[in-house]
Design an enzyme around this catalytic site. Structure first.
Site, PDB file in Angstrom:
ATOM      1  N   LYS A 174       5.549  -8.529   6.090  1.00  0.00           N
ATOM      2  CA  LYS A 174       4.577  -9.582   6.357  1.00  0.00           C
ATOM      3  C   LYS A 174       3.137  -9.113   6.484  1.00  0.00           C
ATOM      4  O   LYS A 174       2.252  -9.614   5.786  1.00  0.00           O
ATOM      5  CB  LYS A 174       4.979 -10.382   7.597  1.00  0.00           C
ATOM      6  N   TYR A 231      20.538  -8.157   5.191  1.00  0.00           N
ATOM      7  CA  TYR A 231      19.278  -8.142   5.928  1.00  0.00           C
ATOM      8  C   TYR A 231      19.178  -6.889   6.798  1.00  0.00           C
ATOM      9  O   TYR A 231      20.162  -6.439   7.384  1.00  0.00           O
ATOM     10  CB  TYR A 231      19.155  -9.388   6.822  1.00  0.00           C
ATOM     11  N   SER A 253     -31.005  -2.086   2.801  1.00  0.00           N
ATOM     12  CA  SER A 253     -30.761  -0.822   3.503  1.00  0.00           C
ATOM     13  C   SER A 253     -31.529  -0.860   4.819  1.00  0.00           C
ATOM     14  O   SER A 253     -32.611  -1.445   4.906  1.00  0.00           O
ATOM     15  CB  SER A 253     -31.260   0.330   2.633  1.00  0.00           C
ATOM     16  N   GLU A 307     -19.130  -3.434  -4.653  1.00  0.00           N
ATOM     17  CA  GLU A 307     -18.553  -2.190  -4.119  1.00  0.00           C
ATOM     18  C   GLU A 307     -17.357  -2.469  -3.209  1.00  0.00           C
ATOM     19  O   GLU A 307     -16.356  -1.753  -3.237  1.00  0.00           O
ATOM     20  CB  GLU A 307     -19.624  -1.397  -3.356  1.00  0.00           C
ATOM     21  N   LYS A 310     -34.519  -1.180  -1.208  1.00  0.00           N
ATOM     22  CA  LYS A 310     -33.119  -1.292  -1.661  1.00  0.00           C
ATOM     23  C   LYS A 310     -32.577  -2.711  -1.719  1.00  0.00           C
ATOM     24  O   LYS A 310     -32.833  -3.526  -0.845  1.00  0.00           O
ATOM     25  CB  LYS A 310     -32.217  -0.505  -0.705  1.00  0.00           C
ATOM     26  N   THR A 342     -18.130   3.454 -25.380  1.00  0.00           N
ATOM     27  CA  THR A 342     -16.860   4.168 -25.216  1.00  0.00           C
ATOM     28  C   THR A 342     -17.250   5.465 -24.513  1.00  0.00           C
ATOM     29  O   THR A 342     -18.341   6.005 -24.775  1.00  0.00           O
ATOM     30  CB  THR A 342     -16.165   4.497 -26.570  1.00  0.00           C
ATOM     31  N   HIS A 343     -16.434   5.937 -23.621  1.00  0.00           N
ATOM     32  CA  HIS A 343     -16.759   7.135 -22.809  1.00  0.00           C
ATOM     33  C   HIS A 343     -18.059   6.950 -22.021  1.00  0.00           C
ATOM     34  O   HIS A 343     -18.757   7.916 -21.721  1.00  0.00           O
ATOM     35  CB  HIS A 343     -16.891   8.395 -23.676  1.00  0.00           C
ATOM     36  N   ASN A 359      17.978 -15.049   9.301  1.00  0.00           N
ATOM     37  CA  ASN A 359      17.858 -14.262   8.071  1.00  0.00           C
ATOM     38  C   ASN A 359      17.550 -15.131   6.854  1.00  0.00           C
ATOM     39  O   ASN A 359      16.674 -14.805   6.045  1.00  0.00           O
ATOM     40  CB  ASN A 359      19.138 -13.451   7.830  1.00  0.00           C
ATOM     41  N   GLN A 419      11.021  -7.016   8.113  1.00  0.00           N
ATOM     42  CA  GLN A 419       9.954  -7.672   8.866  1.00  0.00           C
ATOM     43  C   GLN A 419       8.595  -7.052   8.509  1.00  0.00           C
ATOM     44  O   GLN A 419       7.553  -7.686   8.660  1.00  0.00           O
ATOM     45  CB  GLN A 419      10.236  -7.523  10.364  1.00  0.00           C
ATOM     46  N   ASN A 451     -28.716  -3.668  -2.558  1.00  0.00           N
ATOM     47  CA  ASN A 451     -27.457  -2.999  -2.921  1.00  0.00           C
ATOM     48  C   ASN A 451     -26.368  -3.973  -3.386  1.00  0.00           C
ATOM     49  O   ASN A 451     -26.269  -5.078  -2.873  1.00  0.00           O
ATOM     50  CB  ASN A 451     -26.930  -2.211  -1.717  1.00  0.00           C
ATOM     51  N   SER A 489       7.539 -10.260  16.156  1.00  0.00           N
ATOM     52  CA  SER A 489       6.697 -10.444  14.967  1.00  0.00           C
ATOM     53  C   SER A 489       5.772 -11.650  15.107  1.00  0.00           C
ATOM     54  O   SER A 489       5.055 -12.001  14.172  1.00  0.00           O
ATOM     55  CB  SER A 489       7.585 -10.603  13.725  1.00  0.00           C
TER      56      SER A 489
HETATM   57  N1  ARG Z   1      11.090 -11.674  12.366  1.00  0.00           N
HETATM   58  C1  ARG Z   1      12.186 -11.422  11.485  1.00  0.00           C
HETATM   59  C2  ARG Z   1      11.669 -10.983  10.126  1.00  0.00           C
HETATM   60  O1  ARG Z   1      10.539 -11.162   9.887  1.00  0.00           O
HETATM   61  C3  ARG Z   1      13.010 -12.650  11.353  1.00  0.00           C
HETATM   62  C4  ARG Z   1      14.426 -12.412  11.038  1.00  0.00           C
HETATM   63  C5  ARG Z   1      15.136 -11.907  12.204  1.00  0.00           C
HETATM   64  N2  ARG Z   1      16.518 -11.707  11.940  1.00  0.00           N
HETATM   65  C6  ARG Z   1      17.270 -10.892  12.673  1.00  0.00           C
HETATM   66  N3  ARG Z   1      18.503 -10.776  12.346  1.00  0.00           N
HETATM   67  N4  ARG Z   1      16.755 -10.202  13.652  1.00  0.00           N
HETATM   68  O2  ARG Z   1      12.368 -10.450   9.325  1.00  0.00           O
END
Ligand code: ARG
Length: 487
Positions: free
Chosen positions: A325, A317, A277, A290, A283, A155-156, A110, A322, A285, A23
């Site tokens: 993220k 866990y 454009s 948007e 144009k 409205t509408h 964890n 993971q 825009n 990660s």
């Molecule tokens: N990269 C892991 C995560 O984002 C970290 C925790 C890893 N823990 C494990 N028991 N492999 O969740």
């Protein structure tokens, strides 16, 4: 490849497995939080007699030098490490030797990742709150300057009744103010520290979880070690609140796009916030509006993604987590960009006040007021509604408007019409007479604007570096420190 867990293994990890599992590419942005958490952990380990002063000092210096070197570009967080936690630990051991190997005492990745993510998210909540506050300032300024800027209310998407630009923007003030309240609410609920939960069942070391919580500005430690490592509710709540922010921004963007169209011409977007454009030279825009509208989908997507990731996970866990993220980081970045750019666009918007007023005068926005006029003359409202309906039909047929009819024509529809009808259906009267709380009449509007000013003035500043940063807000219903030990 530097792995923390190689001891039990006799074979190298498959390259693709390593890449799939790692990660580091995205959790490297948690470096500051990872180091912040380790600093608190090490100070606590020393106070509890688990590390010596010498070991603590050496670890603290090592951690600080890692952070500094990354900042200065001398040390690069690269994919030789599985994640940011491994990166810090491996580099620490490289720098200070054996003492570095003690950093992870009484801790698991964890609870470490649960902490890092919570610290990072807490900061994002505060930054989003600040950006919302800036947007509210811009909206309120526009309101103050446009109490007499008449425009049609819809409205509408059909013209309904006349209102003012201050009133229209005031609706968005309410929305973004509610968004801020949600941010505060999330902060209060999430501000507990999971560090010390270990892998899932706490630890046999005599950790002082209250101390680490306190060192990092949390109200106290979380109270169940399984939930501590398995909980991503705060992130879901934040993504949900961010989705609502985007929904509001998207509605606002939609209106700016409509108002900016050739048909409406209520506003002109500043050159700095428009694009052209490649083929049509005429144009200009509304791309920013948007894009904000378009990016709303990504943020909703992050919320759905995390909800779905979490829905089948047994305690505690699981590596699935993971996946929180990338989607969360993308949503954070998107919302911050959108809030900043949208604010700039609104602050530089030019309002074509004459066009807006002219538009408010066409389209029978004063029909309700004409009916109310008849009610004032003793006609029951339901009858008045029918009579004005007829009058509108008459005007459509003659291609004119109520205020342009002669008194004779009006009297031919109903005898109670008098000269004062013209004042009663004028744009100014239609707006100014609406004085119930929350309505656009000047007096009512000014009271609301004063309340908003007061609200913005007394709001605390939570930005990093400011006095209130880390105080976040008072914990609700909680006795003095140590409360959790007495349970
Ligand atoms: N990269 C892991 C995560 O984002 C970290 C925790 C890893 N823990 C494990 N028991 N492999 O969740």
């Amino acid at each position: 490849m530097a792995q923390l867990w190689g001891g039990r293994f006799t074979k190298e990890t498959d390259q693709l497995v390593y890449k799939f599992n790692a990660s580091i590419e995205f959790d490297k942005r948690l470096l500051a939080q990872d180091i912040q958490g380790s600093i608190a952990h090490v100070i606590m380990l020393c106070r509890q007699g688990i590390l010596t002063d010498e070991e603590m000092n050496s670890i603290l210096n090592g951690l600080q030098s890692i952070q500094q070197d990354v900042k200065d570009g001398k040390l690069v967080i690269d994919t030789r490490y599985e994640d940011v936690h491994s990166f810090v630990e491996a580099n620490l051991i490289d720098r200070i030797g054996d003492a570095g190997k003690k950093l992870h005492t009484g801790r698991s990745r964890n609870d470490q990742v649960a902490l890092d993510m919570r610290l990072y998210t807490r900061l994002q909540v505060i930054v989003v709150d600040e950006l919302l506050k800036e947007l509210l300032e811009t909206i309120l300024k526009t309101m103050e300057e446009n109490v007499d800027t008449y425009m049609p209310g819809f409205t509408h998407l059909q013209k309904a009744q006349p209102t003012t630009l201050a009133h229209h923007f005031g609706a968005y003030f309410e929305m973004f103010k509610r968004d801020r309240l949600r941010m505060k609410d999330i902060l209060v609920r999430m501000n507990y520290c999971p560090l010390g939960a270990g892998a899932m069942a706490g630890t046999t070391y005599p950790l002082d979880r209250e101390l680490t919580a306190d060192l990092m500005g949390f109200y106290g430690p979380t109270l169940n070690s399984m939930d501590s490592v398995a909980d991503r509710d705060y992130l879901i709540e934040f993504l949900s609140a961010l989705s609502t922010v985007m929904m509001h921004l998207s509605r606002f963007s939609e209106e700016i796009i409509i108002w900016n169209s050739n048909e409406y011409q209520f506003v002109e977007i500043d050159d700095a916030y428009s694009t052209g454009s490649s083929i049509m030279p005429q144009k200009k825009n509304p791309d920013i509006a948007e894009l904000v509208r378009g990016k709303t989908g990504r943020v909703y997507g992050a919320l759905m993604s995390l909800l779905t990731t979490m829905k089948g996970l047994p305690l505690a866990y699981n590596k699935d987590m993971q996946e929180d993220k990338e989607v969360a980081f993308d949503a954070f970045d998107t919302v911050k960009d959108c809030l900043g750019l949208f604010n700039g666009m609104i602050a530089t918007l030019k309002f074509k006040k004459d066009r807006m007023a002219e538009s408010a005068m066409n389209g029978f926005t004063n029909a309700t007021d004409a009916a109310d006029y008849l009610v004032g003359k003793g006609v029951p409202f339901r009858d008045a509604h029918g009579i004005i309906g007829q009058l509108v039909l008459y005007c459509i047929d003659k291609n004119t408007s109520i205020d342009k009819l002669s008194l004779e024509e009006l009297k031919s529809i109903h005898p109670v019409f008098e000269e004062d009808i013209f004042d009663a259906v004028s744009l100014k009267t239609c707006v100014e007479k609406r004085l119930t709380i929350g309505a656009p009449g000047r007096e009512a509007m000014e009271k609301v604007i004063a309340l908003h000013r007061e609200y913005l003035a007394k709001e605390e500043d939570y930005l990093p570096g400011s006095e209130n940063y880390n105080i976040v807000t008072e914990e609700p219903d909680t006795p003095a420190p140590g409360w959790w030990q007495q349970i």
